[in-house]
Design a protein around this motif. Structure first.
Motif, PDB file in Angstrom:
ATOM      1  N   ASP B 276       0.826  -1.213   0.000  1.00  0.00           N
ATOM      2  CA  ASP B 276       0.000   0.000   0.000  1.00  0.00           C
ATOM      3  C   ASP B 276       0.860   1.262   0.000  1.00  0.00           C
ATOM      4  N   ASP B 277       1.916   1.260   0.815  1.00  0.00           N
ATOM      5  CA  ASP B 277       2.842   2.400   0.813  1.00  0.00           C
ATOM      6  C   ASP B 277       3.447   2.604  -0.571  1.00  0.00           C
ATOM      7  N   ALA B 278       3.864   1.505  -1.187  1.00  0.00           N
ATOM      8  CA  ALA B 278       4.499   1.612  -2.505  1.00  0.00           C
ATOM      9  C   ALA B 278       3.524   2.185  -3.532  1.00  0.00           C
ATOM     10  N   VAL B 279       2.280   1.729  -3.484  1.00  0.00           N
ATOM     11  CA  VAL B 279       1.260   2.233  -4.410  1.00  0.00           C
ATOM     12  C   VAL B 279       0.993   3.715  -4.143  1.00  0.00           C
ATOM     13  N   GLU B 280       0.884   4.105  -2.873  1.00  0.00           N
ATOM     14  CA  GLU B 280       0.603   5.508  -2.541  1.00  0.00           C
ATOM     15  C   GLU B 280       1.726   6.422  -3.035  1.00  0.00           C
ATOM     16  N   VAL B 281       2.960   5.982  -2.839  1.00  0.00           N
ATOM     17  CA  VAL B 281       4.103   6.782  -3.295  1.00  0.00           C
ATOM     18  C   VAL B 281       4.114   6.891  -4.821  1.00  0.00           C
ATOM     19  N   GLY B 282       3.934   5.752  -5.491  1.00  0.00           N
ATOM     20  CA  GLY B 282       3.947   5.769  -6.963  1.00  0.00           C
ATOM     21  C   GLY B 282       2.840   6.649  -7.518  1.00  0.00           C
ATOM     22  N   ARG B 283       1.673   6.559  -6.901  1.00  0.00           N
ATOM     23  CA  ARG B 283       0.544   7.338  -7.389  1.00  0.00           C
ATOM     24  C   ARG B 283       0.736   8.833  -7.135  1.00  0.00           C
ATOM     25  N   SER B 284       1.347   9.194  -6.018  1.00  0.00           N
ATOM     26  CA  SER B 284       1.561  10.620  -5.736  1.00  0.00           C
ATOM     27  C   SER B 284       2.485  11.239  -6.785  1.00  0.00           C
ATOM     28  N   VAL B 285       3.470  10.474  -7.237  1.00  0.00           N
ATOM     29  CA  VAL B 285       4.363  10.971  -8.290  1.00  0.00           C
ATOM     30  C   VAL B 285       3.613  11.024  -9.618  1.00  0.00           C
TER      31      VAL B 285
END
Lengths: 383, 383
Positions: B276-285
């Motif tokens: 979930d953290d990885a997805v949130e970071v990728g999506r914010s970029v």
């Protein structure tokens, strides 16, 4: 007059070669007392620039003698060397003014990930200190600009006291408490905790509601300094109202000069169950690229407004919502109402009113359209 | 062959005048059995179009005989009249095929807030039914397109069974389970609950990870139909892998045809504490307009990557993060590493690798750059 409108303040703005343009790029604002009270709010971005890390410590005890600001480099993600540059800058100011470095705020703005040139910055501080004057506010306001097309300044007069301010910011304008560099000065005779309450109350409904491009900066800071030189101690309500007024004025100026924008969009959300719901709905619309591009094209595409609202957690029924654009109700109860052709979006100011029909709370978000010039300014060169 | 690659399916695609262009705008896909199993995932936008409201009810019992899809209008925010149009469309299909309207899925795509022309749509359904054939897949794939520049189709072969699929989508590409119209057909002999598990597992790591412009549609639907005509019942793992493969293939095709895009950006987030953290970071970029505009300008502006990460709630230390662009590590431990000049972003494919250095989880998000053509396509006319 900006930051030198209030009694007890001196300022300067000079060019020291940090900007490629050769323009002014170093500003210094000094509080000459008798009080040295201060408050500040900072970006809520978790990636914070070195001057933010420094300034948070400085403002903690409520005493600030001076604030030094540079454009031409954000000093963010520049490692220990960058933090040492910030520290050395504060020491240089302290030395020139004969105060403690622990009472000197530092702000930087410009490209992330590039070291500031200490060989220009530190001698520059001495030059800026020598140039301080009680009418240096305009030079200071010019020296903090980056991609801004003009300086943003404002003055609000109280009963025997004054608040003056300057702001910069044209990109990365999105909420995070502060969303740009702002310095406010006042000669009101107030303590730092009084300043803090007024500043937080004012920024919550002004800079926090400005969301030009959804991109939160790493360097933003709004600072309020009080000299007490008027000898007048206004009551909390009138002082807070004045701080809110100057913050809203400066926020509108930032919106009007946002990078590449051709429309200033005011999104008013009514009928919400809570103010938080109203803010979330307004912000979701303000960040919807399809809606923002439609406004650029003078297209009242209200379907994109509703599609954006649908991504929120706010209490609403998609089939109850009304949407008006520039005074024309184009959507009633989630279905087409007046013809799109009745809406004229050719002016710079665009009003979007969303009535959720669920409660009595409301909020207003300020944003801009998504234009060719925005893409150009943010792709053609690093900033 | 697309949706007619698997045994047991017929399809057609015809022009009935819903699109101004006069192109094909009505597609029909029919399952001839012997099984009529199905599963579907829908947009998580809370503002949902009439065909979504209808199709959710239809797929609930796992039995679907046919799916009818129109371009030229989203039938969203069109009130009770719009829902009646969706219902009447399903009834027309049911009448032509001699099945129950409760087993007919409906999808629509196009402009929000405009009624579909029932006088074209209902006779059109009869014409489309008459045109059904086992090689009609290509026509169907063409009829569902809107601003897409070409049809998106794919076929994956299993051991004695096949999955074929078609997809449309060029704007409003952002996650919400499904993010576009997709129809997958298979002759594998599986029950609807088996299809459902495979489809959800596959979309979670394919369409859900495509975030072209951050704008979530009101009409998106991914449907999987199984005829059982091969007589083969693959095991769950191999079937899920095949569904994932075809979903990823179609997601890449959607990314490659996104409105106005000049770069296909793959954002890989490593070293996260959780997926979930990885997805949130990728999506914010992926949603940061400043970063997206920089890529358009072939500018490896990694400061904007870090500024975007800072807006997330993910576990990370800004001064530990590494960022590489097209194989060049431009940021190490939150400070400048290799010179920006070493990065070549002139090709269409751009790779961004972010290592959070906190854990072992990872995720990949697909996005596009923010270009003049994106602004033009979404401002020059309503869509």
């Amino acid at each position: 007059m900006t930051v030198t409108a209030a009694q007890g303040f001196e300022a300067s703005g000079i060019a020291i070669g940090l900007k490629d343009s050769g323009g002014k790029d170093l500003a210094l604002v000094v509080n000459r007392g008798p009080r040295y009270a201060s408050a500040a709010v900072f970006t809520s971005n978790r990636a914070q620039a070195n001057p933010i890390l420094w300034s948070k410590q400085v403002v903690d005890d409520g005493t600030v003698n001076a604030i030094v600001l540079n454009s031409g480099g954000a000093n963010c993600f520049t490692g220990p060397e960058g933090f040492q540059t910030t520290h050395a800058t504060a020491e240089a100011v302290a030395s020139a003014l004969e105060v403690s470095a622990g009472d000197v705020l530092v702000c930087s703005t410009g490209l992330i990930g590039v070291q500031l040139d200490r060989d220009k910055l530190l001698p520059g501080v001495a030059t800026a200190a020598a140039a301080l004057s009680t009418d240096g506010g305009a030079d200071a306001a010019e020296a903090i600009l980056t991609t801004d097309s003009h300086a943003k300044t404002a003055v609000v007069e109280g009963d025997g006291w004054v608040i003056g301010g300057m702001a910069k910011g044209a990109g990365m304008l999105a909420p995070g408490l502060a969303t740009m560099l702002v310095v406010l000065t006042t000669d009101a005779d107030l303590a730092s905790d009084q300043l803090d309450r007024a500043l937080r109350a004012a920024t919550r409904v002004s800079f926090d509601r400005l969301d030009s491009d959804g991109c939160m900066s790493t360097n933003d800071q709004v600072t309020l300094l009080a000299s007490g030189a008027s000898g007048v101690s206004p009551d909390a309500d009138s002082f807070t109202a004045a701080v809110r007024e100057i913050c809203l004025d400066l926020a509108r100026q930032l919106q009007g000069d946002a990078e590449g924008a051709s429309h200033d969009i005011t999104i008013e959300v009514l009928g919400a169950v809570s103010e938080d719901d109203a803010v979330e709905v307004g912000r979701s619309v303000a960040r919807n690229n399809l809606f923002k591009a439609a406004v650029f094209g003078n297209d009242p595409n209200w379907g994109r407004v509703l599609a954006a609202i649908g991504t929120t957690q706010a209490v609403f029924d998609p089939y109850a919502v009304d949407v008006s654009m520039n005074g024309v109700r184009v959507c009633h109860a989630g279905a087409p109402d007046a013809p799109r052709e009745d809406v004229d979006l050719t002016g710079r100011a665009v009003s979007v009113v969303i009535d959720l029909k669920e409660g009595t709370e409301s909020a207003t978000i300020l944003t801009n359209d998504l234009t060719h010039d925005y893409v150009h300014e943010n792709s053609a060169y690093s900033s």
